[in-house]
Write an enzyme that holds these catalytic residues in place. Structure first.
Site, short mmCIF file in Angstrom:
data_model
loop_
_atom_site.label_atom_id
_atom_site.label_comp_id
_atom_site.label_asym_id
_atom_site.label_seq_id
_atom_site.Cartn_x
_atom_site.Cartn_y
_atom_site.Cartn_z
N TYR A 1 -4.94 58.67 21.60
CA TYR A 1 -4.26 59.23 22.78
C TYR A 1 -4.72 58.53 24.06
O TYR A 1 -3.90 58.10 24.89
CB TYR A 1 -4.58 60.73 22.83
CG TYR A 1 -4.00 61.47 24.01
CD1 TYR A 1 -2.64 61.56 24.21
CD2 TYR A 1 -4.84 62.14 24.90
CE1 TYR A 1 -2.12 62.27 25.28
CE2 TYR A 1 -4.34 62.85 25.96
CZ TYR A 1 -2.98 62.91 26.16
OH TYR A 1 -2.47 63.63 27.22
N GLY B 1 11.04 66.23 27.60
CA GLY B 1 9.89 67.00 27.10
C GLY B 1 9.76 68.30 27.88
O GLY B 1 8.66 68.76 28.18
N ASP C 1 15.98 62.64 22.18
CA ASP C 1 14.84 61.97 21.55
C ASP C 1 14.33 60.94 22.57
O ASP C 1 15.03 59.98 22.89
CB ASP C 1 15.33 61.29 20.25
CG ASP C 1 14.27 60.41 19.64
OD1 ASP C 1 13.14 60.33 20.19
OD2 ASP C 1 14.57 59.79 18.60
N ASP D 1 14.79 68.00 25.52
CA ASP D 1 13.68 67.93 24.57
C ASP D 1 14.27 67.69 23.20
O ASP D 1 15.49 67.79 23.00
CB ASP D 1 12.86 69.26 24.58
CG ASP D 1 11.41 69.04 24.17
OD1 ASP D 1 11.19 68.47 23.08
OD2 ASP D 1 10.51 69.42 24.93
N ILE D 2 13.40 67.41 22.24
CA ILE D 2 13.84 67.17 20.87
C ILE D 2 14.28 68.48 20.20
O ILE D 2 15.02 68.49 19.24
CB ILE D 2 12.71 66.45 20.08
CG1 ILE D 2 13.19 65.83 18.78
CG2 ILE D 2 11.52 67.34 19.86
CD1 ILE D 2 13.63 64.42 18.93
N ILE E 1 -5.13 71.79 30.73
CA ILE E 1 -4.29 72.69 31.53
C ILE E 1 -4.25 74.06 30.86
O ILE E 1 -3.93 74.17 29.67
CB ILE E 1 -2.85 72.13 31.67
CG1 ILE E 1 -2.86 70.68 32.17
CG2 ILE E 1 -2.02 73.04 32.57
CD1 ILE E 1 -3.32 70.47 33.59
N GLY F 1 7.69 71.65 26.38
CA GLY F 1 6.25 71.66 26.10
C GLY F 1 5.50 72.54 27.09
O GLY F 1 6.11 73.21 27.94
N GLN F 2 4.18 72.53 26.98
CA GLN F 2 3.35 73.42 27.80
C GLN F 2 3.58 73.17 29.29
O GLN F 2 3.84 74.10 30.05
CB GLN F 2 1.85 73.21 27.47
CG GLN F 2 0.95 74.21 28.18
CD GLN F 2 -0.50 73.74 28.30
OE1 GLN F 2 -0.82 72.58 28.03
NE2 GLN F 2 -1.38 74.62 28.70
N1 SER Z 1 -5.11 68.22 27.15
C1 SER Z 1 -5.21 66.90 26.59
C2 SER Z 1 -5.78 66.94 25.23
O1 SER Z 1 -6.65 67.75 25.00
C3 SER Z 1 -6.03 66.00 27.47
O2 SER Z 1 -5.22 65.45 28.47
O3 SER Z 1 -5.41 66.17 24.40
#
Ligand code: SER
Length: 316
Positions: A143, A9, A53, A35-36, A173, A12-13
């Site tokens: 999540y 990954g 993957d 990453d994918i 973040i 990603g950010q």
């Molecule tokens: N940044 C994440 C979200 O907003 C929370 O850990 O899903």
């Protein structure tokens, strides 16, 4: 051959900046990005990259063997908003990727794992202000459920199989290099882009919605310091706090740099997710165990975001 570290990954950010920082500290050749899909030019051009993957255990093992990987940072995940739309896919990605990496550590293919948890493990019944390290965790989002289950599995693998897995409950973040995607805290990044591009931002959260936040540089420091520390007392997931603000406060800061900036509000379903999360986090255990501290407050991060996102005069 020297052992290497694999980032799953990496595009990603958080993955992007984590990979670049690890390469700067430990050498480009010792950090394998995967990453994918491919990532930014800076990431792709600074070292080895593999398409991977995260839900395919054999594919992960193949890369571990090919590059003599010893440590894995598993950064691939589906965040809160997208996970509400695709619960099955979110569970599959967030859980199975973790199982694969934990099992690869249990089978001694790797010796250390980093896996990110989140403030999303908390829920409506959690004390909201200065949320303690150990408290009620009854998440109400897909999540959050996946992150809480993940924390319990990390703890289980540490206790039963001695797997060295370390984790942080990341807050929102804020960063400028790579956009976040599919999260509730993403507004705090988007607001900067819109302020600079159009002087205007329509926020999907109410003006007084406080959420714990962290600037990327601090989040990366926390991640690397935790992995390097030999004073760990918690193999589940550390609270890390730092700052906490609401949309009105960040808009006020932005206005100091862009006086024309205007914020308005059009609240949607994401408000319910934000309302279930803490206002602020007690991170004293991280501060005691491995000397965690944050550097950026709301003023410093606003200044840095605007400086880095504003097109420079030379390029106009
Ligand atoms: N940044 C994440 C979200 O907003 C929370 O850990 O899903």
């Amino acid at each position: 051959m020297n052992s290497t570290t694999l980032i799953i990954g990496a595009c990603g950010q958080i993955g992007t900046e984590l990979t670049l920082k690890l390469r700067a500290v430990f050498g480009n050749e010792s950090i394998i990005a995967s990453d994918i899909k491919e990532g930014s030019d800076e990431l792709m051009n600074s070292g080895v990259f593999e398409i991977l993957d995260a839900t395919n255990k054999e594919a992960i093992l193949k890369i571990i063997k090919k590059h003599h990987v010893d440590k894995v940072y598993l950064m691939a995940a589906m965040l809160s908003v997208t996970a509400e739309k695709y619960p099955d896919k979110a569970w599959d990605l967030n859980m199975n990727s973790l199982f694969h990496v934990l099992n690869l550590a249990k089978e001694k293919h790797i010796s250390k794992v980093f896996w990110p948890s989140s403030i999303a493990v908390f829920g409506n019944t959690t004390p909201r202000i200065n949320t303690p390290q150990e408290t009620i965790t009854e998440p109400s989002t897909v999540y959050g459920i996946s992150k809480l289950a993940g924390e319990r599995w990390c703890d289980y693998y540490y206790n039963h199989f001695n797997v060295d897995v370390r984790s942080i409950r990341y807050p929102g973040i804020i960063s400028w290099k790579t956009l976040p995607g599919g999260g509730t805290t993403d507004y705090a990044v988007d607001i900067f882009h819109k302020a600079i591009e159009t002087n205007n931002y329509t926020c999907f959260l109410k003006e007084d919605t406080n959420l714990p936040m962290l600037y990327m540089e601090d989040a990366i420091k926390a991640t690397i310091d935790l992995m390097q520390s030999d004073k760990i007392n918690n193999y589940t997931a550390y609270n890390i706090g730092g700052i906490s603000f609401n949309p009105m406060q960040i808009a006020t800061e932005i206005k100091k740099h862009i006086p024309e900036f205007k914020i308005n509000y059009h609240v949607d379903f994401r408000q319910e997710i934000a309302d279930s999360w803490p206002d602020s986090i007690d991170d004293s255990q991280a501060r005691e165990d491995w000397n965690w501290f944050h550097k950026y407050d709301i003023e410093a991060l606003t200044k840095d975001m605007i400086k880095n996102l504003t097109p420079s005069l030379e390029t106009i």
